[in-house]
Design a protein around this motif. Structure first.
Motif, PDB file in Angstrom:
ATOM      1  N   ALA A 193      33.360  85.984  71.862  1.00 22.57           N
ATOM      2  CA  ALA A 193      33.092  84.966  72.897  1.00 22.57           C
ATOM      3  C   ALA A 193      33.581  85.524  74.102  1.00 22.57           C
ATOM      4  CB  ALA A 193      33.246  83.732  72.428  1.00 22.57           C
ATOM      5  N   SER A 194      34.740  86.110  74.027  1.00 21.09           N
ATOM      6  CA  SER A 194      35.634  86.333  75.331  1.00 21.09           C
ATOM      7  C   SER A 194      36.539  87.600  74.741  1.00 21.09           C
ATOM      8  CB  SER A 194      36.507  85.171  75.561  1.00 21.09           C
ATOM      9  OG  SER A 194      37.432  85.422  76.651  1.00 21.09           O
ATOM     10  N   ASP A 195      36.761  88.539  75.686  1.00 22.08           N
ATOM     11  CA  ASP A 195      37.357  89.752  75.526  1.00 22.08           C
ATOM     12  C   ASP A 195      38.198  90.004  76.833  1.00 22.08           C
ATOM     13  OD1 ASP A 195      38.224  92.244  75.390  1.00 22.08           O
ATOM     14  OD2 ASP A 195      36.265  93.102  75.027  1.00 22.08           O
ATOM     15  N   CYS A 196      39.624  90.197  76.797  1.00 19.52           N
ATOM     16  CA  CYS A 196      40.379  90.372  77.949  1.00 19.52           C
ATOM     17  C   CYS A 196      41.126  91.599  77.541  1.00 19.52           C
ATOM     18  CB  CYS A 196      41.234  89.113  78.161  1.00 19.52           C
ATOM     19  SG  CYS A 196      42.349  89.277  79.526  1.00 19.52           S
ATOM     20  N   PHE A 197      40.975  92.520  78.399  1.00 15.13           N
ATOM     21  CA  PHE A 197      41.473  93.894  78.099  1.00 15.13           C
ATOM     22  C   PHE A 197      42.479  94.204  79.533  1.00 15.13           C
ATOM     23  CE2 PHE A 197      41.967  98.444  79.405  1.00 15.13           C
ATOM     24  CZ  PHE A 197      42.124  99.160  78.093  1.00 15.13           C
ATOM     25  N   ARG A 198      43.752  94.808  79.193  1.00 14.21           N
ATOM     26  CA  ARG A 198      44.611  95.176  80.404  1.00 14.21           C
ATOM     27  C   ARG A 198      45.394  96.296  79.989  1.00 14.21           C
ATOM     28  NH1 ARG A 198      44.996  93.472  85.580  1.00 14.21           N
ATOM     29  NH2 ARG A 198      44.651  91.366  85.032  1.00 14.21           N
ATOM     30  N   ARG A 204      26.435  94.965  70.394  1.00 18.39           N
ATOM     31  CA  ARG A 204      25.908  94.020  69.464  1.00 18.39           C
ATOM     32  C   ARG A 204      27.260  93.129  68.922  1.00 18.39           C
ATOM     33  NH1 ARG A 204      22.818  99.054  66.406  1.00 18.39           N
ATOM     34  NH2 ARG A 204      21.115  99.097  68.087  1.00 18.39           N
ATOM     35  N   LEU A 205      28.423  93.597  68.892  1.00 18.57           N
ATOM     36  CA  LEU A 205      29.563  92.704  68.613  1.00 18.57           C
ATOM     37  C   LEU A 205      29.863  91.405  69.364  1.00 18.57           C
ATOM     38  CD1 LEU A 205      31.958  95.467  67.855  1.00 18.57           C
ATOM     39  CD2 LEU A 205      30.564  94.238  66.241  1.00 18.57           C
ATOM     40  N   TYR A 206      29.107  91.297  70.588  1.00 17.07           N
ATOM     41  CA  TYR A 206      29.101  90.159  71.522  1.00 17.07           C
ATOM     42  C   TYR A 206      28.113  89.166  71.508  1.00 17.07           C
ATOM     43  CZ  TYR A 206      32.618  93.324  73.995  1.00 17.07           C
ATOM     44  OH  TYR A 206      33.731  93.813  74.303  1.00 17.07           O
ATOM     45  N   LEU A 207      28.332  87.963  71.914  1.00 17.18           N
ATOM     46  CA  LEU A 207      27.578  86.834  71.861  1.00 17.18           C
ATOM     47  C   LEU A 207      26.762  87.367  73.295  1.00 17.18           C
ATOM     48  CD1 LEU A 207      29.621  83.701  71.589  1.00 17.18           C
ATOM     49  CD2 LEU A 207      27.893  84.628  69.811  1.00 17.18           C
ATOM     50  N   ASP A 208      25.560  86.606  73.395  1.00 17.30           N
ATOM     51  CA  ASP A 208      24.572  86.928  74.415  1.00 17.30           C
ATOM     52  C   ASP A 208      25.225  86.642  75.893  1.00 17.30           C
ATOM     53  OD1 ASP A 208      22.673  87.710  72.570  1.00 17.30           O
ATOM     54  OD2 ASP A 208      21.728  85.771  72.701  1.00 17.30           O
ATOM     55  N   LYS A 209      26.265  85.537  75.903  1.00 24.08           N
ATOM     56  CA  LYS A 209      26.692  84.928  76.975  1.00 24.08           C
ATOM     57  C   LYS A 209      28.214  85.397  77.080  1.00 24.08           C
ATOM     58  CE  LYS A 209      23.303  81.635  78.130  1.00 24.08           C
ATOM     59  NZ  LYS A 209      22.599  80.447  78.504  1.00 24.08           N
ATOM     60  N   ALA A 210      28.632  86.429  76.454  1.00 16.75           N
ATOM     61  CA  ALA A 210      30.203  86.664  76.187  1.00 16.75           C
ATOM     62  C   ALA A 210      30.646  87.114  77.561  1.00 16.75           C
ATOM     63  CB  ALA A 210      30.375  87.652  75.152  1.00 16.75           C
ATOM     64  N   ASN A 249      42.725  91.034  73.873  1.00 14.64           N
ATOM     65  CA  ASN A 249      42.665  89.793  73.387  1.00 14.64           C
ATOM     66  C   ASN A 249      41.210  89.658  73.215  1.00 14.64           C
ATOM     67  OD1 ASN A 249      45.647  89.018  73.397  1.00 14.64           O
ATOM     68  ND2 ASN A 249      45.086  88.870  75.702  1.00 14.64           N
ATOM     69  N   PHE A 250      40.822  88.906  71.884  1.00 15.44           N
ATOM     70  CA  PHE A 250      39.296  88.776  71.821  1.00 15.44           C
ATOM     71  C   PHE A 250      39.359  87.332  71.021  1.00 15.44           C
ATOM     72  CE2 PHE A 250      40.062  93.207  70.773  1.00 15.44           C
ATOM     73  CZ  PHE A 250      38.585  93.624  71.449  1.00 15.44           C
ATOM     74  N   LEU A 251      38.365  86.574  71.688  1.00 13.75           N
ATOM     75  CA  LEU A 251      38.212  85.197  70.760  1.00 13.75           C
ATOM     76  C   LEU A 251      36.826  85.427  69.868  1.00 13.75           C
ATOM     77  CD1 LEU A 251      38.573  82.144  73.328  1.00 13.75           C
ATOM     78  CD2 LEU A 251      39.785  82.880  71.002  1.00 13.75           C
ATOM     79  N   LEU A 252      36.937  85.298  68.734  1.00 11.58           N
ATOM     80  CA  LEU A 252      35.788  85.601  67.899  1.00 11.58           C
ATOM     81  C   LEU A 252      35.076  84.476  67.311  1.00 11.58           C
ATOM     82  CD1 LEU A 252      37.042  88.648  65.544  1.00 11.58           C
ATOM     83  CD2 LEU A 252      35.774  88.734  67.621  1.00 11.58           C
ATOM     84  N   THR A 253      33.918  84.272  67.247  1.00 12.84           N
ATOM     85  CA  THR A 253      33.294  82.985  67.038  1.00 12.84           C
ATOM     86  C   THR A 253      32.392  83.281  65.665  1.00 12.84           C
ATOM     87  OG1 THR A 253      32.153  81.059  67.455  1.00 12.84           O
ATOM     88  CG2 THR A 253      31.332  83.169  68.432  1.00 12.84           C
ATOM     89  N   ALA A 254      32.562  82.465  64.550  1.00 12.29           N
ATOM     90  CA  ALA A 254      31.448  82.544  63.361  1.00 12.29           C
ATOM     91  C   ALA A 254      30.442  82.128  63.700  1.00 12.29           C
ATOM     92  CB  ALA A 254      32.249  81.670  62.271  1.00 12.29           C
ATOM     93  N   GLN A 255      29.328  83.078  63.295  1.00 11.65           N
ATOM     94  CA  GLN A 255      28.022  82.747  63.162  1.00 11.65           C
ATOM     95  C   GLN A 255      27.749  82.424  61.707  1.00 11.65           C
ATOM     96  OE1 GLN A 255      26.323  82.404  66.651  1.00 11.65           O
ATOM     97  NE2 GLN A 255      28.504  82.436  66.823  1.00 11.65           N
ATOM     98  N   VAL A 283      35.558  90.546  86.160  1.00  9.20           N
ATOM     99  CA  VAL A 283      34.979  89.880  85.083  1.00  9.20           C
ATOM    100  C   VAL A 283      33.498  90.627  84.897  1.00  9.20           C
ATOM    101  CG1 VAL A 283      33.715  87.787  84.767  1.00  9.20           C
ATOM    102  CG2 VAL A 283      35.980  87.934  85.903  1.00  9.20           C
ATOM    103  N   VAL A 284      33.121  90.707  83.571  1.00 12.12           N
ATOM    104  CA  VAL A 284      31.686  91.265  83.345  1.00 12.12           C
ATOM    105  C   VAL A 284      31.172  90.017  82.388  1.00 12.12           C
ATOM    106  CG1 VAL A 284      30.382  93.232  82.278  1.00 12.12           C
ATOM    107  CG2 VAL A 284      32.470  93.577  83.336  1.00 12.12           C
ATOM    108  N   THR A 285      29.927  89.516  82.642  1.00 14.62           N
ATOM    109  CA  THR A 285      29.427  88.246  81.819  1.00 14.62           C
ATOM    110  C   THR A 285      27.922  88.874  81.480  1.00 14.62           C
ATOM    111  OG1 THR A 285      30.628  86.687  82.862  1.00 14.62           O
ATOM    112  CG2 THR A 285      28.749  86.082  81.654  1.00 14.62           C
ATOM    113  N   GLY A 286      27.566  88.698  80.108  1.00 11.27           N
ATOM    114  CA  GLY A 286      26.171  88.862  79.681  1.00 11.27           C
ATOM    115  C   GLY A 286      25.875  90.122  79.292  1.00 11.27           C
ATOM    116  N   LEU A 287      25.163  90.352  78.091  1.00 11.57           N
ATOM    117  CA  LEU A 287      24.808  91.580  77.436  1.00 11.57           C
ATOM    118  C   LEU A 287      24.535  92.897  78.404  1.00 11.57           C
ATOM    119  CD1 LEU A 287      23.458  90.587  74.256  1.00 11.57           C
ATOM    120  CD2 LEU A 287      25.794  91.015  74.566  1.00 11.57           C
TER     121      LEU A 287
END
Length: 160
Positions: A149-154, A57-63, A132-138, A71-75
């Motif tokens: 919008a984007s999440d990178c874990f390492r 629920r914290l992710y955009l539909d196409k995050a 690292n997260f890129l958060l976008t305002a709705q 790579v993992v894309t989409g809800l």
């Protein structure tokens, strides 16, 4: 309940082009980015550890999530991925954030959030991580909901 990071409406851009107005406006954006990032980090890792089913629920539909190079894309794919992970205990030791310039995001209000800390999966040995997260305002007239919008874990441990 729906896990969301909600903040007051974003401030309007200063009408005056003066250096002072621009400086105050930038400080306002930085302050809001920091407040949103702190709230987001608390909600994200608590949800990851205790209510994982609600995490998407914290992710955009196409995050997009990049997890240790995978790579993992989409809800739907994110839901499947998070369900496969063992239970976790995250400890965030560092948080940093900054607003991303609107020229780089086609005028979409975006915040870069960087975290690092430790995590134990299913009681196994502790790993250091960086995320690292890129958060976008709705935005709506009454509030702003922040989505990933984007999440990178390492993992930061060297292979033993």
């Amino acid at each position: 309940t729906r896990e969301e990071v909600v903040t007051p409406p974003l401030p309007e851009q200063a009408a005056s082009g003066s250096l002072m107005a621009t400086s105050v406006d930038f400080k306002t954006h930085v302050d809001q980015a920091c407040r949103a990032a702190e709230e987001f980090v608390n909600i994200y890792y608590e949800t990851m550890d205790k209510r994982r089913r609600a995490l998407t629920r914290l992710y955009l539909d196409k995050a997009t999530l990049i997890w240790n190079g995978n790579v993992v894309t989409g809800l739907e794919a994110l839901t499947n991925f998070f369900e496969m992970l063992p239970s976790s205990e995250f400890q965030v030791n560092m948080l940093d954030c900054q607003p991303v310039h609107e020229q780089a995001t086609q005028a979409q209000t975006t915040v870069l959030v960087v975290t690092s800390g430790t995590v134990k999966f299913d009681g196994n040995k502790q790993h250091y991580f960086n995320q690292n997260f890129l958060l976008t305002a709705q935005s709506t007239p009454t509030n702003t909901v922040w989505k990933i919008a984007s999440d990178c874990f390492r993992f930061q441990d060297w292979a033993s």
